[in-house]
Design a protein around this motif. Structure first.
Motif, mmCIF file in Angstrom:
data_model
loop_
_atom_site.group_PDB
_atom_site.id
_atom_site.type_symbol
_atom_site.label_atom_id
_atom_site.label_comp_id
_atom_site.label_asym_id
_atom_site.label_seq_id
_atom_site.Cartn_x
_atom_site.Cartn_y
_atom_site.Cartn_z
ATOM 1 N N GLU A 95 4.816 -4.418 3.256
ATOM 2 C CA GLU A 95 5.161 -3.887 1.825
ATOM 3 C C GLU A 95 5.701 -4.832 1.051
ATOM 4 O O GLU A 95 5.069 -5.568 0.510
ATOM 5 C CB GLU A 95 5.434 -2.553 2.203
ATOM 6 C CG GLU A 95 4.747 -1.653 3.284
ATOM 7 C CD GLU A 95 3.533 -1.060 2.693
ATOM 8 O OE1 GLU A 95 3.364 -1.249 1.563
ATOM 9 O OE2 GLU A 95 2.923 -0.552 3.565
ATOM 10 N N GLY A 96 7.090 -4.287 0.715
ATOM 11 C CA GLY A 96 7.678 -5.048 -0.424
ATOM 12 C C GLY A 96 8.527 -6.125 0.040
ATOM 13 O O GLY A 96 8.323 -6.578 1.468
ATOM 14 N N GLY A 97 9.257 -6.795 -0.685
ATOM 15 C CA GLY A 97 10.093 -7.941 -0.217
ATOM 16 C C GLY A 97 9.993 -9.135 -1.394
ATOM 17 O O GLY A 97 8.810 -9.423 -1.617
ATOM 18 N N TYR A 98 10.719 -9.005 -2.241
ATOM 19 C CA TYR A 98 10.536 -10.045 -3.406
ATOM 20 C C TYR A 98 11.635 -11.063 -3.898
ATOM 21 O O TYR A 98 11.394 -11.719 -4.962
ATOM 22 C CB TYR A 98 10.622 -8.958 -4.705
ATOM 23 C CG TYR A 98 9.874 -7.701 -4.595
ATOM 24 C CD1 TYR A 98 8.177 -7.751 -4.914
ATOM 25 C CD2 TYR A 98 10.046 -6.526 -3.907
ATOM 26 C CE1 TYR A 98 7.532 -7.016 -4.474
ATOM 27 C CE2 TYR A 98 9.169 -5.421 -3.759
ATOM 28 C CZ TYR A 98 7.992 -5.812 -3.734
ATOM 29 O OH TYR A 98 7.049 -4.634 -3.656
ATOM 30 N N ALA A 99 12.518 -11.327 -2.931
ATOM 31 C CA ALA A 99 13.322 -12.461 -3.203
ATOM 32 C C ALA A 99 12.529 -13.713 -2.603
ATOM 33 O O ALA A 99 12.722 -13.907 -1.219
ATOM 34 C CB ALA A 99 14.650 -12.245 -2.319
ATOM 35 N N PHE A 119 10.605 -5.911 3.197
ATOM 36 C CA PHE A 119 11.827 -6.660 3.281
ATOM 37 C C PHE A 119 12.658 -6.556 2.091
ATOM 38 O O PHE A 119 13.645 -7.322 1.898
ATOM 39 C CB PHE A 119 11.175 -8.171 3.543
ATOM 40 C CG PHE A 119 10.750 -8.029 5.072
ATOM 41 C CD1 PHE A 119 11.392 -7.797 6.092
ATOM 42 C CD2 PHE A 119 9.440 -7.872 5.021
ATOM 43 C CE1 PHE A 119 10.484 -7.991 7.674
ATOM 44 C CE2 PHE A 119 8.519 -7.525 6.217
ATOM 45 C CZ PHE A 119 9.282 -7.745 7.569
ATOM 46 N N ASP A 120 12.345 -5.480 1.100
ATOM 47 C CA ASP A 120 13.373 -5.595 0.040
ATOM 48 C C ASP A 120 14.604 -4.657 0.107
ATOM 49 O O ASP A 120 15.224 -4.546 -0.882
ATOM 50 C CB ASP A 120 12.468 -4.786 -1.142
ATOM 51 C CG ASP A 120 11.418 -3.434 -0.788
ATOM 52 O OD1 ASP A 120 11.738 -3.335 0.542
ATOM 53 O OD2 ASP A 120 10.693 -3.057 -1.741
ATOM 54 N N GLY A 121 14.964 -4.394 1.435
ATOM 55 C CA GLY A 121 16.030 -3.779 1.629
ATOM 56 C C GLY A 121 17.213 -5.134 2.069
ATOM 57 O O GLY A 121 18.409 -4.911 2.278
ATOM 58 N N GLY A 139 0.518 -1.499 0.184
ATOM 59 C CA GLY A 139 0.047 0.059 -0.010
ATOM 60 C C GLY A 139 0.955 1.080 -0.042
ATOM 61 O O GLY A 139 0.161 2.240 -0.607
ATOM 62 N N HIS A 140 2.213 1.283 0.281
ATOM 63 C CA HIS A 140 2.551 2.527 0.853
ATOM 64 C C HIS A 140 2.836 3.568 -0.377
ATOM 65 O O HIS A 140 3.380 4.763 -0.123
ATOM 66 C CB HIS A 140 3.812 2.252 1.830
ATOM 67 C CG HIS A 140 4.867 1.956 1.074
ATOM 68 N ND1 HIS A 140 6.397 2.041 1.747
ATOM 69 C CD2 HIS A 140 5.245 1.264 -0.084
ATOM 70 C CE1 HIS A 140 7.333 1.566 0.924
ATOM 71 N NE2 HIS A 140 6.708 0.908 -0.019
ATOM 72 N N HIS A 141 3.116 2.970 -1.690
ATOM 73 C CA HIS A 141 2.998 4.089 -2.650
ATOM 74 C C HIS A 141 1.768 4.786 -3.114
ATOM 75 O O HIS A 141 1.694 5.444 -4.055
ATOM 76 C CB HIS A 141 3.684 3.534 -3.837
ATOM 77 C CG HIS A 141 5.139 2.931 -3.587
ATOM 78 N ND1 HIS A 141 6.172 3.681 -3.000
ATOM 79 C CD2 HIS A 141 5.697 1.745 -3.767
ATOM 80 C CE1 HIS A 141 7.210 3.421 -3.119
ATOM 81 N NE2 HIS A 141 7.114 1.885 -3.328
ATOM 82 N N PHE A 159 10.297 0.908 6.926
ATOM 83 C CA PHE A 159 11.559 0.380 6.688
ATOM 84 C C PHE A 159 11.672 -0.372 5.300
ATOM 85 O O PHE A 159 12.747 -0.852 5.147
ATOM 86 C CB PHE A 159 12.329 -0.322 7.694
ATOM 87 C CG PHE A 159 11.255 -1.683 8.187
ATOM 88 C CD1 PHE A 159 11.418 -2.774 7.361
ATOM 89 C CD2 PHE A 159 10.522 -1.591 9.346
ATOM 90 C CE1 PHE A 159 11.065 -3.966 7.800
ATOM 91 C CE2 PHE A 159 9.952 -2.990 9.864
ATOM 92 C CZ PHE A 159 10.279 -4.091 8.808
ATOM 93 N N ASP A 160 10.511 -0.180 4.516
ATOM 94 C CA ASP A 160 10.718 -0.807 2.988
ATOM 95 C C ASP A 160 11.977 0.039 2.569
ATOM 96 O O ASP A 160 11.994 1.183 2.667
ATOM 97 C CB ASP A 160 9.448 -0.444 2.526
ATOM 98 C CG ASP A 160 9.268 -1.166 0.982
ATOM 99 O OD1 ASP A 160 8.828 -2.263 0.820
ATOM 100 O OD2 ASP A 160 9.845 -0.450 0.112
ATOM 101 N N VAL A 161 12.681 -0.565 1.442
ATOM 102 C CA VAL A 161 13.625 0.038 0.815
ATOM 103 C C VAL A 161 13.319 1.368 0.011
ATOM 104 O O VAL A 161 13.951 2.127 -0.095
ATOM 105 C CB VAL A 161 14.535 -0.847 -0.005
ATOM 106 C CG1 VAL A 161 13.861 -1.423 -1.339
ATOM 107 C CG2 VAL A 161 16.022 -0.360 0.014
ATOM 108 N N HIS A 162 11.829 1.351 -0.397
ATOM 109 C CA HIS A 162 11.520 2.537 -1.045
ATOM 110 C C HIS A 162 10.661 3.440 -0.157
ATOM 111 O O HIS A 162 10.077 3.142 0.854
ATOM 112 C CB HIS A 162 10.402 1.944 -2.385
ATOM 113 C CG HIS A 162 10.964 0.865 -3.343
ATOM 114 N ND1 HIS A 162 10.791 -0.479 -3.134
ATOM 115 C CD2 HIS A 162 11.854 1.102 -4.205
ATOM 116 C CE1 HIS A 162 11.389 -0.965 -3.804
ATOM 117 N NE2 HIS A 162 11.869 -0.230 -4.699
ATOM 118 N N HIS A 163 10.773 4.584 -0.604
ATOM 119 C CA HIS A 163 9.967 5.611 0.354
ATOM 120 C C HIS A 163 8.733 5.446 0.256
ATOM 121 O O HIS A 163 7.911 5.156 -0.832
ATOM 122 C CB HIS A 163 10.321 7.031 -0.417
ATOM 123 C CG HIS A 163 9.747 8.290 0.462
ATOM 124 N ND1 HIS A 163 9.059 9.166 -0.215
ATOM 125 C CD2 HIS A 163 9.715 8.515 1.792
ATOM 126 C CE1 HIS A 163 8.536 9.848 0.661
ATOM 127 N NE2 HIS A 163 8.926 9.557 1.777
HETATM 128 ZN ZN LIG Z 1 9.807 -1.509 -1.619
#
Ligand SMILES: [Zn+2]
Length: 303
Positions: free
Chosen positions: A282-286, A240-242, A121-123, A159-163
Motif C-alpha cells: 500500500e503506502g510507504g513514501y520515504a 510502510f508509511d508508519g 488500493g486500500h482507499h 498496517f498502513d498508517v492510513h485507515h
Molecule cells: Zn498510507
C-alpha cells in the motif's frame, strides 16, 4: 515466496512532486535483490485483471474508468489522485497481482506471496477513486478467493498508517471477512469510528506512536481477533508509511517493527491458515528507507 511485480505499474506517473511515484517499486526490488534472502525469492509477472474480475467494485465505476482511459487525458479523480492514459493498465496489473497470487497460493505453488505493485488500493471505494488508489487490490484479491475457491473466512490485516477506508467500504458486513486496520488517528481519511460493522476492527493510534505501543495494540486488538476468527487465508495491506522517516505521517515505527509484523503474521498463518499469506504493497513514501522496511517485513514472514 513469490514476488509479483510488473513494469506496467511504472507507467502511471502523477508528476515529479507526487510521493506515490514509480521509484517506490525500484527501491523495493533493489533491496530484495541485493539481500541475503534473495535466494528464497522468485519473481512473477501478474496477469492483468480482467474487468469482470473487478466485481468488488461497482460496474458503472469500472466502465467510467474505461471511458476515461479511451479519452486519454489526465483527470483528477480526487485532489491528489490523477488518472491518465496509463493508469488503468497499471491498476489492472496491480490488482491482477492479487488474483495471480491467490491462484498460486490456492494451487499450492507457494504459501506466501508479496505484491510489489502500485497504484495502491486500500482507499479505493466501491464506486470511487480516492487517496492515490483506483482499484482496491486487497478487496479484489479477497473477492477472488471467495468466489473462485469458496473460502469462507479471510482475515485482512492493514498496517498502513492510513485507515483502509476503501477496503472497509467494500467488505463491511460480509461475514466471510474480518478486516483489522491500524491507523493514525485523527488523520486522513478521517473515518467516522462510530460506524464500524461487526466484521471491522479499528485500531486508532495517535501521532507519535512507536513500536512498543503499536505491537501491544496489534496483539490485543488485531491478532487476538484473528485467532478467534480462525482464517483460511490471511491478506495483508502492507503499507510502510508508519516508518519514522516517512514524510506523509507521524508514527515512529522502525524496520524491526516491520520484521516483527512479518514474523507474527507468519506464525498466525502457520497456526490457522495453512501458512497462506498474501501481502500487497500500500503506502510507504520515504525512498531512502522503504526498501529496507519491506525487506525487514519479508524477512519476518520467512523467519
Ligand atoms: Zn498510507
Amino acid at each position: 515466496m513469490i514476488i509479483y511485480t510488473s513494469d506496467l505499474c511504472l507507467a502511471h506517473n502523477m508528476g515529479a512532486q507526487h510521493p506515490e511515484c514509480p521509484e517506490r517499486l525500484g527501491v523495493i526490488l533493489q533491496a530484495l535483490k541485493s539481500s541475503r534472502i534473495a535466494q528464497q525469492l522468485t519473481y512473477a509477472t501478474p496477469d492483468l485483471l480482467t474487468l469482470t474480475a473487478a466485481a468488488a467494485h461497482d460496474n458503472n465505476y469500472i466502465k467510467h474508468l474505461v471511458q476515461l482511459e479511451r479519452l486519454g487525458e489526465t483527470t483528477a479523480l480526487d485532489p491528489d489522485t490523477l488518472f491518465m492514459a496509463e493508469t488503468l493498465t497499471a491498476a489492472r496489473a496491480a490488482a491482477g497481482a492479487g488474483v495471480s497470487a491467490i491462484d498460486a497460493i490456492m494451487s499450492e505453488q507457494t504459501q506466501q506471496a508479496f505484491a510489489a505493485v502500485r497504484p495502491p488500493g486500500h482507499h479505493a471505494l466501491h464506486n470511487r477513486a480516492m487517496g492515490f488508489c483506483f482499484i482496491n487490490n486487497i478487496a479484489v484479491a479477497a473477492h477472488h478467493a471467495m468466489t473462485h475457491y469458496g473460502l469462507e473466512r479471510i482475515a485482512i490485516i492493514d498496517f498502513d498508517v492510513h485507515h483502509g477506508n476503501g477496503s472497509e467500504n467494500i467488505v463491511a458486513n460480509d461475514p466471510r471477512i474480518l478486516l483489522c486496520s491500524a491507523f493514525q488517528h485523527p488523520f486522513y481519511p478521517n473515518t467516522d469510528l462510530a460506524q464500524a460493522a461487526d466484521n471491522i476492527v479499528h485500531i486508532p493510534l495517535a501521532a507519535g506512536t512507536a513500536g512498543t505501543e503499536f505491537r501491544q495494540a496489534m496483539q490485543q486488538l488485531a491478532f487476538a481477533r484473528v485467532k478467534k476468527f480462525t482464517p483460511q487465508l490471511i491478506l495483508v495491506s502492507a503499507g510502510f508509511d508508519g516508518h519514522r522517516r516517512d514524510p506523509l505521517a507521524g508514527w515512529n515505527l522502525v524496520d524491526d517493527d516491520y520484521f516483527w509484523l512479518g514474523a507474527t503474521i507468519n506464525q498466525l498463518a502457520k497456526d490457522y491458515s495453512h501458512g497462506r499469506v498474501l501481502s500487497m504493497l500500500e503506502g510507504g513514501y520515504a525512498l531512502d528507507t522503504l526498501g529496507g522496511s519491506v525487506l525487514a517485513y519479508i524477512e519476518g514472514l520467512l523467519s
